[in-house]
Design an enzyme around this catalytic site. Structure first.
Site, PDB file in Angstrom:
ATOM      1  N   ASP A  55       0.848  -1.177   0.000  1.00 49.59           N
ATOM      2  CA  ASP A  55       0.000   0.000   0.000  1.00 49.59           C
ATOM      3  C   ASP A  55       0.893   1.238   0.000  1.00 49.59           C
ATOM      4  O   ASP A  55       2.084   1.160   0.326  1.00 49.59           O
ATOM      5  CB  ASP A  55      -0.870  -0.060   1.267  1.00 49.59           C
ATOM      6  N   ASP A  57      -0.286   5.027   1.065  1.00 48.28           N
ATOM      7  CA  ASP A  57      -0.529   5.971   2.159  1.00 48.28           C
ATOM      8  C   ASP A  57      -0.431   5.283   3.514  1.00 48.28           C
ATOM      9  O   ASP A  57      -1.069   4.253   3.751  1.00 48.28           O
ATOM     10  CB  ASP A  57      -1.907   6.617   1.997  1.00 48.28           C
ATOM     11  N   ARG A 100     -14.933  11.912   0.102  1.00 50.45           N
ATOM     12  CA  ARG A 100     -13.747  12.712   0.416  1.00 50.45           C
ATOM     13  C   ARG A 100     -13.257  13.491  -0.791  1.00 50.45           C
ATOM     14  O   ARG A 100     -12.905  14.671  -0.692  1.00 50.45           O
ATOM     15  CB  ARG A 100     -12.643  11.811   0.968  1.00 50.45           C
ATOM     16  N   ASP A 212      -1.638  -1.286   5.975  1.00 48.75           N
ATOM     17  CA  ASP A 212      -1.963  -0.806   7.316  1.00 48.75           C
ATOM     18  C   ASP A 212      -3.453  -0.747   7.611  1.00 48.75           C
ATOM     19  O   ASP A 212      -3.851  -0.675   8.778  1.00 48.75           O
ATOM     20  CB  ASP A 212      -1.381   0.600   7.528  1.00 48.75           C
ATOM     21  N   ASN A 215      -8.662  -1.821   4.144  1.00 48.22           N
ATOM     22  CA  ASN A 215      -8.689  -1.891   2.698  1.00 48.22           C
ATOM     23  C   ASN A 215      -7.574  -2.777   2.138  1.00 48.22           C
ATOM     24  O   ASN A 215      -7.609  -3.179   0.982  1.00 48.22           O
ATOM     25  CB  ASN A 215      -8.565  -0.472   2.123  1.00 48.22           C
TER      26      ASN A 215
END
Length: 256
Positions: A55, A57, A100, A212, A215
């Site tokens: 991932d 971010d 968002r 983390d 998702n």
């Protein structure tokens, strides 16, 4: 502005054995709640690893890009709250992303450059992990529910083999508040990991995935070794390897 290339960051860590780096990180004092989970019996020889997927971010980098973009629209707190809930698995990712991104409508696209240059920082140990992968001919995949503007720059900077992310809509130098095309969500992360894995030779069929948030869970579970990196509790509870202290290069202890 970050200017390091795969070659330049290789030079910056020359002479520092990856395994030694990971060993030093393991020796740092930790509380039981934050101890790393690095079961020796799950180690995979690097010669058998064909792919490391991660991932972006809060994994490959230390920020959530969408939260930092939202700061320029004056809605960082609101957007960050949605991001956190989505990463904990409390909200549907696709719907939360659409909501968002809608908050970003009208922002100048120059904001993306400012976020990259002034706020985006690679996670500790990313450079060492990428160098080790390159030295051992391991393919690397950066797959993100974030945005192509940032994954492309990370590809150029660190030499990822593949990248996949969402594309922000733009018109006349401003963000439209929409995502273009299909959204990269948990299922897409898992699908792409499995697809790339299917192209690997039998001798290097082992895959490692790092993430983390909720998702990332399907991808982590689909990999030979799923790694929770400073992850949300729901992720740590469902995988057998966790880095709760130290950088990404801590993982090198399980790739002899």
């Amino acid at each position: 502005m970050p200017t390091d290339s795969p070659a330049s960051f290789a030079a910056s860590i020359a002479g520092r054995p990856p395994a030694a780096t990971a060993h030093c990180l393991q020796l740092r004092p930790m509380t039981a709640a934050h101890a790393n989970l690095l079961p020796a019996h799950l180690a995979i020889p690097i010669a058998q690893v064909g792919l490391i997927a991660m991932d972006m971010d809060s994994t490959a980098i230390t920020i959530e890009c969408i939260d930092e973009i939202a700061d320029f629209a004056g809605v960082k707190a609101e957007v960050s709250a949605i991001t956190e809930a989505a990463m904990r698995g409390e909200l549907d990712f696709q719907h939360s992303l659409i909501a968002r991104v809608a908050c970003l409508e009208g922002l100048s696209t120059a904001v993306l450059t400012e976020v990259y240059e002034a706020r985006l920082r690679p996670s500790p140990g990313l450079a060492e992990l990428m160098i080790y992968a390159h030295q051992n001919n391991v393919k690397t995949l950066l797959i993100s529910g974030g945005f192509t503007y940032f994954t492309e720059r990370m590809r150029q900077r660190f030499g990822f083999t593949y990248t996949r992310a969402n594309t922000l809509g733009e018109r006349d130098g401003r963000l439209t508040g929409a995502v273009c095309g299909a959204i990269v969500d948990a299922e897409e992360k898992q699908r792409l990991l499995r697809f790339v894995a299917s192209t690997l030779p039998a001798s290097r069929s082992a895959t490692i995935a790092i993430g983390d948030g909720a998702n990332d869970l399907p991808m982590l579970k689909a990999a030979t070794m799923g790694v929770a990196f400073h992850a949300k509790p729901t992720v740590r509870e469902q995988v057998k390897v966790a880095i709760n202290a130290g950088g990404l290069d801590t993982l090198l202890a399980l790739m002899p």
